[in-house]
Design a protein around this motif. Sequence first.
Motif, PDB file in Angstrom:
ATOM      1  N   ASN A  97      -2.158   5.822  -4.938  1.00 29.68           N
ATOM      2  CA  ASN A  97      -1.510   6.294  -3.951  1.00 29.68           C
ATOM      3  C   ASN A  97      -2.941   7.194  -3.287  1.00 29.68           C
ATOM      4  OD1 ASN A  97      -2.133   9.061  -5.364  1.00 29.68           O
ATOM      5  ND2 ASN A  97       0.348   9.247  -4.708  1.00 29.68           N
ATOM      6  N   ASN A  98      -2.215   7.732  -2.008  1.00 27.26           N
ATOM      7  CA  ASN A  98      -3.694   8.327  -1.278  1.00 27.26           C
ATOM      8  C   ASN A  98      -4.723   9.566  -2.098  1.00 27.26           C
ATOM      9  OD1 ASN A  98      -3.679   7.139   1.219  1.00 27.26           O
ATOM     10  ND2 ASN A  98      -2.025   8.483   2.639  1.00 27.26           N
ATOM     11  N   SER A 137      -6.890  -8.627  -0.940  1.00 23.43           N
ATOM     12  CA  SER A 137      -5.065  -8.403  -0.596  1.00 23.43           C
ATOM     13  C   SER A 137      -4.119  -9.162  -0.749  1.00 23.43           C
ATOM     14  CB  SER A 137      -5.683  -8.212   0.808  1.00 23.43           C
ATOM     15  OG  SER A 137      -6.385  -7.881   1.655  1.00 23.43           O
ATOM     16  N   GLY A 138      -3.680 -10.076  -1.912  1.00 23.06           N
ATOM     17  CA  GLY A 138      -2.535  -9.897  -3.115  1.00 23.06           C
ATOM     18  C   GLY A 138      -2.684 -11.912  -2.912  1.00 23.06           C
ATOM     19  N   HIS A 249       4.241   0.501   9.776  1.00 18.97           N
ATOM     20  CA  HIS A 249       3.263  -0.641   9.556  1.00 18.97           C
ATOM     21  C   HIS A 249       3.121  -0.551   8.300  1.00 18.97           C
ATOM     22  CE1 HIS A 249      -0.600  -1.547   9.972  1.00 18.97           C
ATOM     23  NE2 HIS A 249       0.345  -2.542   9.348  1.00 18.97           N
ATOM     24  N   GLN A 252      -1.926  -4.998   4.923  1.00 13.62           N
ATOM     25  CA  GLN A 252      -2.787  -5.366   5.012  1.00 13.62           C
ATOM     26  C   GLN A 252      -3.198  -3.918   5.118  1.00 13.62           C
ATOM     27  OE1 GLN A 252      -5.818  -8.401   5.451  1.00 13.62           O
ATOM     28  NE2 GLN A 252      -7.790  -7.348   5.489  1.00 13.62           N
ATOM     29  N   THR A 253      -3.406  -3.798   6.922  1.00 15.66           N
ATOM     30  CA  THR A 253      -4.046  -2.221   7.119  1.00 15.66           C
ATOM     31  C   THR A 253      -2.848  -1.458   7.385  1.00 15.66           C
ATOM     32  OG1 THR A 253      -3.572  -3.531   8.953  1.00 15.66           O
ATOM     33  CG2 THR A 253      -5.850  -3.726   8.305  1.00 15.66           C
ATOM     34  N   ILE A 256       1.394  -0.405   1.974  1.00 13.12           N
ATOM     35  CA  ILE A 256       1.369  -1.376   0.496  1.00 13.12           C
ATOM     36  C   ILE A 256       1.984  -1.273  -0.215  1.00 13.12           C
ATOM     37  CG2 ILE A 256       0.358  -2.919  -1.737  1.00 13.12           C
ATOM     38  CD1 ILE A 256      -3.039  -2.459   0.150  1.00 13.12           C
ATOM     39  N   GLN A 272      -1.687 -10.836   6.967  1.00 14.41           N
ATOM     40  CA  GLN A 272      -2.232 -10.025   6.883  1.00 14.41           C
ATOM     41  C   GLN A 272      -0.821  -9.193   6.485  1.00 14.41           C
ATOM     42  OE1 GLN A 272      -2.658 -12.061   9.270  1.00 14.41           O
ATOM     43  NE2 GLN A 272      -4.770 -11.821   9.704  1.00 14.41           N
ATOM     44  N   ILE A 277       3.009  -6.793   1.519  1.00  9.52           N
ATOM     45  CA  ILE A 277       4.643  -6.764   0.816  1.00  9.52           C
ATOM     46  C   ILE A 277       4.850  -7.330  -0.479  1.00  9.52           C
ATOM     47  CG2 ILE A 277       5.985  -5.709   3.142  1.00  9.52           C
ATOM     48  CD1 ILE A 277       7.028  -9.406   2.823  1.00  9.52           C
ATOM     49  N   SER A 278       4.041  -8.601  -0.444  1.00 13.67           N
ATOM     50  CA  SER A 278       4.577  -9.701  -1.564  1.00 13.67           C
ATOM     51  C   SER A 278       4.452  -8.841  -2.727  1.00 13.67           C
ATOM     52  CB  SER A 278       2.826 -10.768  -1.638  1.00 13.67           C
ATOM     53  OG  SER A 278       1.706  -9.464  -1.901  1.00 13.67           O
ATOM     54  N   SER A 279       4.504  -7.768  -3.752  1.00 13.17           N
ATOM     55  CA  SER A 279       4.960  -7.443  -4.615  1.00 13.17           C
ATOM     56  C   SER A 279       6.014  -7.024  -4.730  1.00 13.17           C
ATOM     57  CB  SER A 279       4.086  -6.523  -5.362  1.00 13.17           C
ATOM     58  OG  SER A 279       2.060  -7.062  -4.960  1.00 13.17           O
ATOM     59  N   SER A 280       7.055  -7.331  -4.013  1.00  9.93           N
ATOM     60  CA  SER A 280       8.023  -6.963  -3.501  1.00  9.93           C
ATOM     61  C   SER A 280       8.886  -8.027  -4.375  1.00  9.93           C
ATOM     62  CB  SER A 280       8.775  -6.698  -2.568  1.00  9.93           C
ATOM     63  OG  SER A 280       8.427  -6.375  -1.008  1.00  9.93           O
TER      64      SER A 280
END
Lengths: 319, 249
Positions: A97-98, A137-138, A249, A252-253, A256, A272, A277-280
């Motif tokens: 995370n951040n 990016s996935g 938002h 990608q930008t 995630i 993008q 969200i593709s790991s949902s």
Amino acid sequence: MSVLVYTENWDGKFKKLSYELVSYAAGVAKMNGTSVTAVSVGRVEEAELKQLGNYGASKIISVTNENLSQLDSQAYAGVIAEVAAKEGSKVIIIANNNTGKAIAPRLSVRLKAGVGSGVSKLPVNHNPFTVYKRTYSGNAFAQLVIKSDIKILTLAQNSFDLVPSSNTATIENYTANVDGSTVKTSVTNVEKQTGKMLLTDADIVISGGRGMKSPDNWSPLVELADLLGGATACSRPVSDEGWRPHGEHTGQTGKIIAPNLYVAVGISGATQHLAGISSSKYIVAINSDKDAPIFESAQYGIVGDALKVLPKLVEAVKE
Amino acid sequence: MKILVCISNVPDTTTKIKFAAGNTSIDTAGIQWVINPWDELSLTRALELKDDTSNGIKSVTVIHVGPAASETTIRKALAIGADDAVRVNAEPLDAYYTAAQIAEVVKKEQFDVVFCGIESSDFNGSTVGGMVAEFLGVPSVSAVSGIKFENGQAVLTREIDGGKETVTVSAPCVAIVQKGIAKEPRIAAMRGIMMARSKPVKVFEPVAVEPLTQVVEFEKPAPRAACKYIDAENPRQLIELLQNEAKVI
Ligand SMILES: Cc1cc2nc3c(=O)[nH]c(=O)nc-3n(C[C@H](O)[C@H](O)[C@H](O)COP(=O)(O)OP(=O)(O)OC[C@H]3O[C@@H](n4cnc5c(N)ncnc54)[C@H](O)[C@@H]3O)c2cc1C
């Protein structure tokens, strides 16, 4: 030799992410026949610290030092490096995370330890130490060999199931070697919203795109999220237009995320956007265009007008 | 004050990724290379700060670690408005190796503030910026969505869970930037493209550093099961499936 895990706290409390990290560390420790030491920085009550034992920590090193009351990545990396050296740790686990992204690279240089970032599964192999990580990016995954003696892994949030344990952890208070001059950044203001489910923590996310047509149409979407105990999100054009706050938002930008359920309403499914969200675990698409690419990523789909479908979903959930 | 902006070049974000050499590398045939989205935004913000002369920024330099073939990416950055560029003539073997090269150049050329994107859209490592700072022994602030200068200090907005903080720090420092740092990436105008041709690009040979990591194999993400369609007139069925089949609500 123990696996070291940095467990961040939020105003003295841990959250699911902290337990995911400890569960993951316990998995790694099992692979190399060692135990888990958690390091916590800041004031956390003993009872809260002990919670980490419930997911496999044997020892908890609690660092309290006034000079560490705000995140300073240089000082934090210094403290974690100190603890890692003291414990002889060869594997260090941090959240992706951040906070983790701020600390891990500095720690890497300090310890000359290679980083496997954004992992979501246990290492594929112990020797050579190989992890499976998200790239492009996935759009691809990579097996990454970490060649250094010490390894740092950053774990993607919501990607690793909690594994309860019956460990009773011992707590060690540790006075870190940090004086005021070590901390070179100062936090002069904090703005935080409280009481709202954070998007990155949510198990259920209802997300709207340009297909929602206008900022005035959001109430059934928000209601659905509330009813399901989830958070709301949006696509980039929606936040760019100011229909929804920037913090929502995803992509990608943007943020995630990896919730159990992601409902994409009026979102076309651009690569993008999918990058975020593709790991949902489950993706539901509601879109009026049967050829929208989002259906290729979804397990459940409704072809229809979002503004008609959403109120019906709200009704169904209410019953 | 001198600003350095780190630039990575990545496949255009819509590229369908294919592999080569027994899945050990990416098939670069037909790939359109672009400046990494965050780097483009950080360059934009650096130029905005320079435009405001009260900030006293003498120059905005871009740095790229990569072979001669990636010089087109550097020219793009110069066309957008960077004053000059440095290329370290080496394959960016991993984040540690790349950061070590950048830090070496910062030491030689003495930059005050280094901008780095939060991640590159290819390796998704999120590590180069923090590593550069640690190699230099200077402070870094990550997840930065805003930056300005006030009274000789950098004033940064840092994103945190559910909010933001204001962080101040003195140069030299590294700012690791993300969404929000600039609204839209600045686009090269014709004049910029013409001028870019004559702007200086210094080429440095790399220093000897052992990378710490290596990709041994790429894989495609596992395909998802085919989509199950539910009648728009009967969305109740979706709720039932989510409850009983997926068990997520
Ligand atoms: C470098 C770069 C980075 C980017 N990063 C991101 C990012 O992080 N996140 C992101 O989201 N995007 C990002 N984008 C933008 C992305 O390419 C898409 O433009 C964006 O995701 C599209 O948003 P959308 O799906 O809401 O809108 P659109 O693409 O306009 O899609 C709207 C959808 O709504 C459907 N629709 C219309 N009316 C209705 C209705 N009544 N009921 C139901 N459905 C309806 C349409 O069929 C369509 O599929 C990025 C682009 C670039 C170049």
